[in-house]
Design a protein around this motif. Structure first.
Motif, PDB file in Angstrom:
ATOM      1  N   ILE A 174      41.558  15.882  -2.386  1.00 47.63           N
ATOM      2  CA  ILE A 174      42.906  16.373  -2.134  1.00 47.63           C
ATOM      3  C   ILE A 174      42.807  17.637  -1.281  1.00 47.63           C
ATOM      4  O   ILE A 174      42.116  18.590  -1.659  1.00 47.63           O
ATOM      5  CB  ILE A 174      43.659  16.693  -3.445  1.00 47.63           C
ATOM      6  N   GLY A 182      52.821  15.433  -4.460  1.00 46.50           N
ATOM      7  CA  GLY A 182      52.650  14.629  -3.250  1.00 46.50           C
ATOM      8  C   GLY A 182      51.205  14.266  -2.965  1.00 46.50           C
ATOM      9  O   GLY A 182      50.868  13.094  -2.782  1.00 46.50           O
ATOM     10  N   PRO A 183      50.290  15.246  -2.907  1.00 43.34           N
ATOM     11  CA  PRO A 183      48.883  14.923  -2.647  1.00 43.34           C
ATOM     12  C   PRO A 183      48.261  14.004  -3.686  1.00 43.34           C
ATOM     13  O   PRO A 183      47.459  13.138  -3.345  1.00 43.34           O
ATOM     14  CB  PRO A 183      48.212  16.303  -2.656  1.00 43.34           C
ATOM     15  N   LEU A 185      49.818  11.748  -5.478  1.00 40.67           N
ATOM     16  CA  LEU A 185      50.388  10.409  -5.320  1.00 40.67           C
ATOM     17  C   LEU A 185      49.725   9.644  -4.179  1.00 40.67           C
ATOM     18  O   LEU A 185      49.635   8.414  -4.223  1.00 40.67           O
ATOM     19  CB  LEU A 185      51.897  10.519  -5.082  1.00 40.67           C
ATOM     20  N   LYS A 186      49.254  10.369  -3.168  1.00 41.83           N
ATOM     21  CA  LYS A 186      48.587   9.705  -2.041  1.00 41.83           C
ATOM     22  C   LYS A 186      47.276   9.052  -2.449  1.00 41.83           C
ATOM     23  O   LYS A 186      46.783   8.158  -1.758  1.00 41.83           O
ATOM     24  CB  LYS A 186      48.343  10.715  -0.916  1.00 41.83           C
ATOM     25  N   LEU A 187      46.685   9.486  -3.566  1.00 41.38           N
ATOM     26  CA  LEU A 187      45.431   8.903  -4.038  1.00 41.38           C
ATOM     27  C   LEU A 187      45.641   7.612  -4.822  1.00 41.38           C
ATOM     28  O   LEU A 187      44.697   6.845  -5.015  1.00 41.38           O
ATOM     29  CB  LEU A 187      44.675   9.899  -4.930  1.00 41.38           C
ATOM     30  N   THR A 189      46.357   3.942  -5.866  1.00 42.88           N
ATOM     31  CA  THR A 189      46.208   2.639  -5.207  1.00 42.88           C
ATOM     32  C   THR A 189      47.221   1.634  -5.747  1.00 42.88           C
ATOM     33  O   THR A 189      47.203   0.464  -5.351  1.00 42.88           O
ATOM     34  CB  THR A 189      44.778   2.104  -5.412  1.00 42.88           C
ATOM     35  N   SER A 261      58.714  16.743   6.732  1.00 45.06           N
ATOM     36  CA  SER A 261      57.286  16.678   6.451  1.00 45.06           C
ATOM     37  C   SER A 261      56.682  15.447   7.095  1.00 45.06           C
ATOM     38  O   SER A 261      57.224  14.354   7.000  1.00 45.06           O
ATOM     39  CB  SER A 261      57.052  16.654   4.930  1.00 45.06           C
ATOM     40  N   ASP A 262      55.566  15.636   7.804  1.00 47.61           N
ATOM     41  CA  ASP A 262      54.819  14.509   8.341  1.00 47.61           C
ATOM     42  C   ASP A 262      53.342  14.757   8.060  1.00 47.61           C
ATOM     43  O   ASP A 262      52.974  15.651   7.294  1.00 47.61           O
ATOM     44  CB  ASP A 262      55.088  14.333   9.842  1.00 47.61           C
ATOM     45  N   GLU A 263      52.494  13.966   8.673  1.00 47.70           N
ATOM     46  CA  GLU A 263      51.065  14.072   8.379  1.00 47.70           C
ATOM     47  C   GLU A 263      50.513  15.442   8.735  1.00 47.70           C
ATOM     48  O   GLU A 263      49.675  15.985   8.051  1.00 47.70           O
ATOM     49  CB  GLU A 263      50.308  12.990   9.162  1.00 47.70           C
ATOM     50  N   SER A 266      52.089  18.253   6.346  1.00 49.31           N
ATOM     51  CA  SER A 266      51.650  18.198   4.954  1.00 49.31           C
ATOM     52  C   SER A 266      50.537  19.211   4.710  1.00 49.31           C
ATOM     53  O   SER A 266      50.395  19.755   3.611  1.00 49.31           O
ATOM     54  CB  SER A 266      51.167  16.785   4.595  1.00 49.31           C
TER      55      SER A 266
END
Length: 310
Positions: A174, A182-183, A185-187, A189, A261-263, A266
Motif C-alpha cells: 500500500i 481506498g488503498p 480496497l484496491k488490494l 480481489t 481523484s485519479d491514479e 491518489s
C-alpha cells in the motif's frame, strides 16, 4: 479462496513516504514533536474540563469528547507512521491493518457528529437562551454523546464486516502511511461494487447529514443574531471557536475526499490525509485555548497552582 498462483495476504507493507526518506531524520522529529503537541494540547483540555468547575458546561463537555476523538485518531495512526519513517517501510499483520482501518474510521467520523452536536448546543444558547439550561440538561448531554458514538460504531461495524469477508490475494503493498479505506480496497480481489455503494450511503449519513445540520443551525443562529438589538458581538463570539473548528475540519475533508481523484492524485491524497490526521487535531486545542476566555482562565489557574507549589 485464492487462485493457485496467488497466496493469501497475511501482512500488509506500507510504503510510507517514498522519495522523502533522505529527509527521514527531520521528518521523524517534526512528526514526533507534532504528535507530542497533539497529545499535550488535547489531554490538557480533557484535564481542564474534567477538573475545573467553571468549565463543567455542555459546550466544554462536548469539547472534551472532541479532544478525546483527536487523541484516539492520531494515536491509531501516528505511532505506526513514525515507525514507517524510521524503518523506511512498515509491515503490519493483515488483521492489524484491518483494525487500524476500523478504529481510525470510527475516531475520524465521530468528529462529524460531535461537531454537529456542538452546533446544536450553540443554537440553543443563542436562539433559546432562556430555556437553554432546562433543555440542555445532563440526560440530553449523555444521550447526544453516547448516541453519536454508538451510531458511528454500529454503522462502520456493518461496513467492516463486509470488508473482512473479501479475499485479499497476491499484492500486499500500500502506497500510504496507514491502512486507509481506498488503498486497502484496491488490494481486494473480490467484487467490491456492493461495498462501494454501501460506502456512498455511509458517507452521506456520517458526513453530509451532520454538515447539513450544522449549516441549518448556523443559518438560524445568524438570523437570530441579526434580529437582536444589542449584544451581537457577544453572541457571535460564543460561536467563533466552534465555527472555526467547523471550517478547519470540513475544509480538510473536502480537500481529501471531495476533490477529483485519479491514479496520479491518489498519491497526493496520501499527503492530503495528513490534514485530518495531524493538522486538525493539532489546531483544535489552539483554536479553543486562544479564542476562549474560559480556557485561558483555567490555564492561568493551573499555572498559578504550579508556581505556588514550587
Amino acid at each position: 479462496m485464492c487462485e493457485e498462483n496467488q497466496t493469501q495476504v497475511t501482512e500488509i507493507h506500507l510504503l510510507g513516504f517514498r522519495g522523502l526518506y533522505k529527509y527521514k531524520a527531520p521528518l521523524f522529529i517534526v512528526f514526533l514533536l507534532t504528535y507530542t503537541l497533539i497529545l499535550g494540547g488535547n489531554l490538557l483540555i480533557i484535564l481542564l474540563v474534567s477538573t475545573m468547575d467553571h468549565l463543567k458546561t455542555p459546550m466544554f463537555f462536548f469539547l472534551k469528547h472532541l479532544s478525546t476523538a483527536d487523541v484516539l485518531l492520531t494515536t491509531s495512526v501516528v505511532p505506526v507512521m513514525l515507525d514507517i519513517i524510521f524503518l523506511e517501510e512498515g509491515i503490519l499483520p493483515f488483521w492489524g491493518c484491518m483494525l487500524q482501518l476500523y478504529f481510525s474510521g470510527i475516531f475520524g467520523f465521530i468528529q462529524c457528529f460531535i461537531i454537529a452536536v456542538m452546533s446544536f448546543d450553540r443554537y440553543l444558547a443563542v436562539c433559546h437562551p432562556l430555556r437553554y439550561s432546562s433543555l440542555m440538561g445532563p440526560d440530553l448531554l449523555l444521550l447526544l454523546v453516547t448516541g453519536s458514538w454508538s451510531l458511528v460504531t454500529v454503522v462502520l461495524s456493518s461496513e467492516f464486516l463486509v470488508v473482512i469477508q473479501f479475499q485479499f490475494c497476491g499484492l500486499n503493498y500500500i502506497d500510504h502511511f496507514f491502512c486507509d479505506f481506498g488503498p486497502v480496497l484496491k488490494l481486494a480481489t473480490s467484487d467490491v461494487s456492493f461495498l462501494m455503494l454501501q460506502d456512498v450511503f455511509i458517507s452521506i449519513m456520517l458526513i453530509f447529514f451532520p454538515f447539513a445540520f450544522i449549516i441549518l443551525t448556523y443559518f438560524c443562529i445568524f438570523f437570530t443574531i441579526l434580529n437582536i438589538s444589542y449584544g451581537k458581538g457577544k453572541a457571535f463570539s460564543t460561536c467563533s471557536s466552534h465555527l472555526t473548528t467547523v471550517c478547519v475540519y470540513y475544509g480538510t475533508l473536502i480537500t481529501v475526499y471531495i476533490t477529483p481523484s485519479d491514479e496520479s492524485s491518489s498519491h497526493i491524497n496520501k499527503y492530503r490525509s495528513l490534514l485530518y490526521i495531524v493538522v486538525t487535531p493539532l489546531m483544535n486545542p489552539f483554536i479553543y485555548s486562544l479564542r476562549n476566555n474560559e480556557i485561558k482562565r483555567a490555564m492561568r489557574k493551573v499555572m498559578s497552582r504550579v508556581l505556588q507549589n514550587r
